[in-house]
Write a protein that holds these residues in place. Structure first.
Motif, PDB file in Angstrom:
ATOM      1  N   GLY A   1      43.552  27.357  41.863  1.00 54.43           N
ATOM      2  CA  GLY A   1      43.650  26.245  41.405  1.00 54.43           C
ATOM      3  C   GLY A   1      43.062  26.676  39.923  1.00 54.43           C
ATOM      4  O   GLY A   1      41.306  26.008  39.679  1.00 54.43           O
ATOM      5  N   GLY A   2      43.200  27.738  38.839  1.00 41.58           N
ATOM      6  CA  GLY A   2      42.491  28.245  37.753  1.00 41.58           C
ATOM      7  C   GLY A   2      41.125  29.026  37.734  1.00 41.58           C
ATOM      8  O   GLY A   2      41.268  30.062  37.077  1.00 41.58           O
ATOM      9  N   VAL A   3      40.059  28.662  38.718  1.00 39.77           N
ATOM     10  CA  VAL A   3      39.145  29.154  38.699  1.00 39.77           C
ATOM     11  C   VAL A   3      39.429  30.300  40.299  1.00 39.77           C
ATOM     12  O   VAL A   3      40.185  31.153  39.938  1.00 39.77           O
ATOM     13  N   ALA A   4      39.407  29.667  41.364  1.00 40.98           N
ATOM     14  CA  ALA A   4      39.289  30.165  42.810  1.00 40.98           C
ATOM     15  C   ALA A   4      39.550  31.169  42.513  1.00 40.98           C
ATOM     16  O   ALA A   4      38.481  31.791  42.615  1.00 40.98           O
ATOM     17  N   VAL A   5      40.605  31.351  43.020  1.00 42.77           N
ATOM     18  CA  VAL A   5      40.133  33.234  43.569  1.00 42.77           C
ATOM     19  C   VAL A   5      41.096  34.155  42.415  1.00 42.77           C
ATOM     20  O   VAL A   5      41.304  35.463  42.675  1.00 42.77           O
ATOM     21  N   GLY A   6      41.097  33.718  41.085  1.00 43.21           N
ATOM     22  CA  GLY A   6      41.903  34.869  39.940  1.00 43.21           C
ATOM     23  C   GLY A   6      40.802  35.302  39.676  1.00 43.21           C
ATOM     24  O   GLY A   6      41.291  36.542  39.253  1.00 43.21           O
ATOM     25  N   GLN A   7      39.613  34.845  39.375  1.00 46.95           N
ATOM     26  CA  GLN A   7      38.175  35.640  39.609  1.00 46.95           C
ATOM     27  C   GLN A   7      38.305  36.700  40.187  1.00 46.95           C
ATOM     28  O   GLN A   7      38.214  38.201  39.620  1.00 46.95           O
ATOM     29  N   LEU A   8      38.670  36.353  41.384  1.00 46.72           N
ATOM     30  CA  LEU A   8      38.520  37.608  41.980  1.00 46.72           C
ATOM     31  C   LEU A   8      39.131  38.475  41.676  1.00 46.72           C
ATOM     32  O   LEU A   8      39.594  39.839  42.011  1.00 46.72           O
ATOM     33  N   LEU A   9      39.932  38.488  42.446  1.00 48.93           N
ATOM     34  CA  LEU A   9      41.362  38.884  41.980  1.00 48.93           C
ATOM     35  C   LEU A   9      41.833  40.031  40.445  1.00 48.93           C
ATOM     36  O   LEU A   9      41.950  40.989  40.150  1.00 48.93           O
ATOM     37  N   ALA A  10      41.096  39.464  39.254  1.00 46.35           N
ATOM     38  CA  ALA A  10      41.199  39.748  38.108  1.00 46.35           C
ATOM     39  C   ALA A  10      40.469  41.449  37.989  1.00 46.35           C
ATOM     40  O   ALA A  10      40.615  42.148  37.740  1.00 46.35           O
ATOM     41  N   SER A  11      39.163  40.988  38.837  1.00 45.44           N
ATOM     42  CA  SER A  11      37.994  41.753  39.278  1.00 45.44           C
ATOM     43  C   SER A  11      38.546  42.830  39.664  1.00 45.44           C
ATOM     44  O   SER A  11      38.784  44.241  40.002  1.00 45.44           O
ATOM     45  N   LYS A  12      39.610  42.916  41.288  1.00 41.81           N
ATOM     46  CA  LYS A  12      40.416  44.117  41.500  1.00 41.81           C
ATOM     47  C   LYS A  12      41.514  44.916  40.612  1.00 41.81           C
ATOM     48  O   LYS A  12      41.304  45.654  40.966  1.00 41.81           O
ATOM     49  N   VAL A  13      42.132  44.393  40.214  1.00 34.38           N
ATOM     50  CA  VAL A  13      42.880  43.869  39.275  1.00 34.38           C
ATOM     51  C   VAL A  13      42.233  45.534  38.158  1.00 34.38           C
ATOM     52  O   VAL A  13      42.784  46.831  37.850  1.00 34.38           O
ATOM     53  N   ARG A  14      41.475  44.435  37.785  1.00 31.72           N
ATOM     54  CA  ARG A  14      40.529  45.302  36.232  1.00 31.72           C
ATOM     55  C   ARG A  14      40.089  46.916  36.926  1.00 31.72           C
ATOM     56  O   ARG A  14      39.738  48.655  36.516  1.00 31.72           O
ATOM     57  N   ARG A  15      39.685  47.041  38.340  1.00 31.79           N
ATOM     58  CA  ARG A  15      39.138  48.247  38.926  1.00 31.79           C
ATOM     59  C   ARG A  15      40.016  49.621  39.055  1.00 31.79           C
ATOM     60  O   ARG A  15      39.835  50.654  39.565  1.00 31.79           O
ATOM     61  N   ILE A  16      41.278  48.919  39.169  1.00 29.60           N
ATOM     62  CA  ILE A  16      42.633  49.693  39.422  1.00 29.60           C
ATOM     63  C   ILE A  16      43.181  50.409  38.402  1.00 29.60           C
ATOM     64  O   ILE A  16      43.200  51.680  38.003  1.00 29.60           O
ATOM     65  N   PHE A  17      43.178  49.011  38.106  1.00 34.32           N
ATOM     66  CA  PHE A  17      44.537  49.517  36.647  1.00 34.32           C
ATOM     67  C   PHE A  17      43.996  48.981  35.278  1.00 34.32           C
ATOM     68  O   PHE A  17      42.718  48.403  34.646  1.00 34.32           O
ATOM     69  N   ASN A  18      44.510  49.653  34.064  1.00 29.69           N
ATOM     70  CA  ASN A  18      43.934  49.693  32.532  1.00 29.69           C
ATOM     71  C   ASN A  18      44.548  47.971  32.306  1.00 29.69           C
ATOM     72  O   ASN A  18      44.980  48.230  30.922  1.00 29.69           O
ATOM     73  N   PHE A  19      45.248  47.664  33.135  1.00 33.26           N
ATOM     74  CA  PHE A  19      45.514  46.045  31.623  1.00 33.26           C
ATOM     75  C   PHE A  19      45.099  45.356  31.084  1.00 33.26           C
ATOM     76  O   PHE A  19      43.544  45.697  31.678  1.00 33.26           O
ATOM     77  N   HIS A  20      45.529  45.290  29.765  1.00 30.18           N
ATOM     78  CA  HIS A  20      44.391  43.817  29.076  1.00 30.18           C
ATOM     79  C   HIS A  20      45.527  42.292  29.711  1.00 30.18           C
ATOM     80  O   HIS A  20      46.033  42.481  30.016  1.00 30.18           O
ATOM     81  N   ILE A  21      43.743  41.929  30.937  1.00 25.88           N
ATOM     82  CA  ILE A  21      44.185  40.686  30.986  1.00 25.88           C
ATOM     83  C   ILE A  21      43.690  39.547  30.141  1.00 25.88           C
ATOM     84  O   ILE A  21      42.671  39.377  30.299  1.00 25.88           O
ATOM     85  N   ILE A  22      45.183  39.090  29.828  1.00 30.97           N
ATOM     86  CA  ILE A  22      44.780  38.033  28.721  1.00 30.97           C
ATOM     87  C   ILE A  22      45.245  36.627  29.486  1.00 30.97           C
ATOM     88  O   ILE A  22      44.179  36.179  28.522  1.00 30.97           O
TER      89      ILE A  22
END
Length: 602
Positions: A315-336
């Motif tokens: 739903g746009g925000v939902a778990v997106g913030q949580l997931l983005a935070s997890k991804v940032r901690r592990i990978f060096n991706f540019h989350i657009i």
């Protein structure tokens, strides 16, 4: 250690030789050499590689001396005549004939004889300079004439005299090139220049800032050392005693901490290399440093951001913030960006994404999609790694030019290695499971669940004042049973205010949580059923009726099974109808039965 090893080598050195001598893996050796390349780019020392031969250093004598002084400067800051084991190891590898303590004593002796009136910092920097330069000369590495440069107009007679007296004791010929370089480097020596200009303070701060930027670049995997603007801004910030133009709004600090947790974490880990004057809890000053870093990352970022990723969620925000935070901690991706699954098809950012990481199944997409659990299990990390590696391999095959492409692929391999169990660990775990089963000491999934989920942790109420009141009511029995502290609920409320109700996963259903370090005492699971529902202000989902409160230490497979089973409850309308008709104890029995079935075989 690797720099000194390359410096001592007479020719090319292979990565295998470095790994063997250092007793490390070849992957680690490759990563370390990459860091050396970055660190010395602005200092006139280069690492040249040749296929089939290996690598070697390319440098001028003056530049390598400056690097050695920079590397040893931290040692001299705490010099009291003794060294740690590691410092002794480094000094031994340098093969210097005369120890630092000898130069220290000579500088102090001639300070009295020549009436130089040196301060303690004067003695330190002079001893270190002579220690490096004279030992290099004694080792057969004098300054070449073309490196010496021009002498400027400052009167450095005392400095020259000090140099000549120490050189005479060592039996060194005082070359014109050495004296010319000494004069040009005199900005290192505060006693040669009027005090108000204070060039030594500038040089000392610059040395520490360079060290800090190098450390933070490695932490964030971004080449911030190439940004001269950042270097000068940080130097001036500390030269001016960290005078801030304006006080920062606490709300801004909290928002920055929520948006850039990885940068704050990196700053805190590297802060001691920059200064010991900023407390780790002084987030106003730390936020100023973070702001400088963010601006620098924007300037150098396009060349460093390897893969662009779009995060999709229900739903746009939902778990997106949580997931983005997890991804940032592990990978060096540019989350657009983060978007809902419904808007994914017409989101313009899809054109810039290399692939999509989604918390929900997506029927069709123009870009590769990885569907993951919001908490990122080990399998999810491996799947993301495999897709990333494949995309990077395709870029290389297509002639895609990027200086650090190979390094990024190596770093991805390291990530997956760190998140995979070793074969030995798997064997040990299998043996332990076999012994537990044989001697009947293994605790069943149901027994573990009953410790986590108690009848008194389930409540039913007609309504709540607002969403914050609902969270506090749900956490009440968990606090009373000393499973969590009040800080845990405060952290949950604060996260919701900053990031929105990202823990609402389905219509009428949410799984609230916070980080374990925010006040988790013992793992637990609570539930508040709200008959009238409570509005969290979600963009797509209406009032919440089932408010689960999860308090876990880690995202283990067992905990992930619990979360998946809870989500399956929200997707079963018949089961939700039965739950709504029961009292608190009846709800507990239903949830316990569903969870036990979901954990069957665990």
């Amino acid at each position: 250690m690797q720099f000194v090893m390359l410096l001592n080598a007479s020719g090319y050195v292979t990565i295998g030789e470095i790994a063997k001598k250092m007793d490390i893996s070849q992957v680690t050796a490759i990563n370390d050499v990459s860091r050396l390349k970055e660190q010395f780019l602005t200092q006139g020392v280069y690492i040249k590689s040749s296929p089939g031969k290996g690598i070697r250093l390319v440098y001028t004598e003056r530049s390598v001396r400056h690097v050695l002084i920079s590397l040893l400067a931290r040692m001299i800051d705490q010099f009291d005549g003794n060294y740690s084991v590691f410092q002794n190891l480094i000094l031994h590898q340098l093969n210097f004939i005369h120890p630092l303590g000898w130069f220290w004593s000579k500088v102090k002796l001639y300070d009295v004889q020549l009436r130089l009136n040196l301060l303690e910092d004067d003695v330190k920097i002079a001893a270190l300079y002579f220690f490096v330069s004279m030992n290099r000369c004694l080792g057969g590495h004098p300054i070449l004439e073309e490196e010496s440069g021009d002498k400027d107009g400052l009167d450095k007679r005392k400095l020259k005299k000090l140099y000549q007296l120490i050189a005479n004791e060592l039996g060194l010929e005082t070359r014109e090139g050495e004296l010319a370089v000494l004069c040009n480097d005199a900005k290192l020596f505060p006693f040669c220049i009027p005090q108000e200009e204070n060039p030594y303070l500038y040089q000392k701060i610059k040395m520490r800032v360079i060290d800090f930027i190098g450390n933070i670049s490695r932490q964030l995997e971004v080449a911030l050392y190439s940004d001269e603007v950042l270097l000068e801004l940080l130097i001036q910030y500390f030269m001016n005693e960290r005078k801030m133009n304006e006080r920062l709004d606490p709300a801004l600090i909290n928002q920055m901490k929520a948006d850039y947790p990885h940068i704050y974490r990196a700053v805190l880990e590297c802060l001691d290399s920059l200064t010991d004057e900023i407390r780790c809890d002084d987030y106003e000053e730390i936020t100023y440093i973070v702001m400088y870093l963010i601006a620098a990352m924007d300037r150098v970022g396009p060349a460093e951001k390897k893969l662009s990723v779009l995060i999709a969620c229900p739903g746009g925000v939902a778990v997106g913030q949580l997931l983005a935070s997890k991804v940032r901690r592990i990978f060096n991706f540019h989350i657009i960006g983060i978007c809902s699954a419904n808007s994914l098809y017409y989101d313009e950012r899809m054109k810039r994404a290399d692939f999509v990481i989604s918390a929900i199944n997506i029927a069709k997409s123009d870009r590769p999609v990885i569907v993951v659990d919001p908490l990122l299990s080990r399998e999810d990390i491996i799947n993301i790694y495999e897709l990333s590696y494949m995309i990077l391999s395709e870029k290389r095959a297509e002639g895609f030019v990027e200086d650090r492409l190979d390094r990024e692929m190596t770093r991805l391999q390291k990530i997956v290695q760190e998140n995979q169990c070793s074969p030995e660990r798997k064997d040990i775990e299998a043996a332990v499971r076999l012994l537990n089963e044989k001697f009947s000491v293994r605790e069943s999934g149901a027994a573990r669940l009953k410790q986590l989920f108690l009848p008194e942790f389930v409540q039913k109420t007609k309504g709540c004042t607002d969403w914050e009141d609902a969270l506090r009511i749900a956490a009440g029995p968990l606090i009373r049973c000393q499973r969590i502290s009040r800080g845990y609920i405060d952290a949950t409320v604060e996260n919701c205010k900053l990031n929105g109700p990202y823990f609402i996963l389905r219509e009428g259903f949410c799984i609230a949580h916070a980080l374990p370090e925010k006040g988790l005492i013992e793992p637990c699971l609570g539930l508040l059923y709200i008959e009238e529902g409570v509005d969290f202000g979600h963009e797509f989902f209406g009032p919440v009726h089932m408010l689960f409160y999860t308090c876990f230490r880690e995202s283990s497979q067992w905990n992930l099974k619990i979360l998946r089973t809870l989500i399956s409850i929200a997707e079963n309308s018949d089961l939700c109808g039965k739950i709504s008709a029961k009292d608190g104890h009846g709800i507990y029995e239903i949830i316990l039965e569903v969870l036990t079935d979901g954990l069957d075989g665990e």
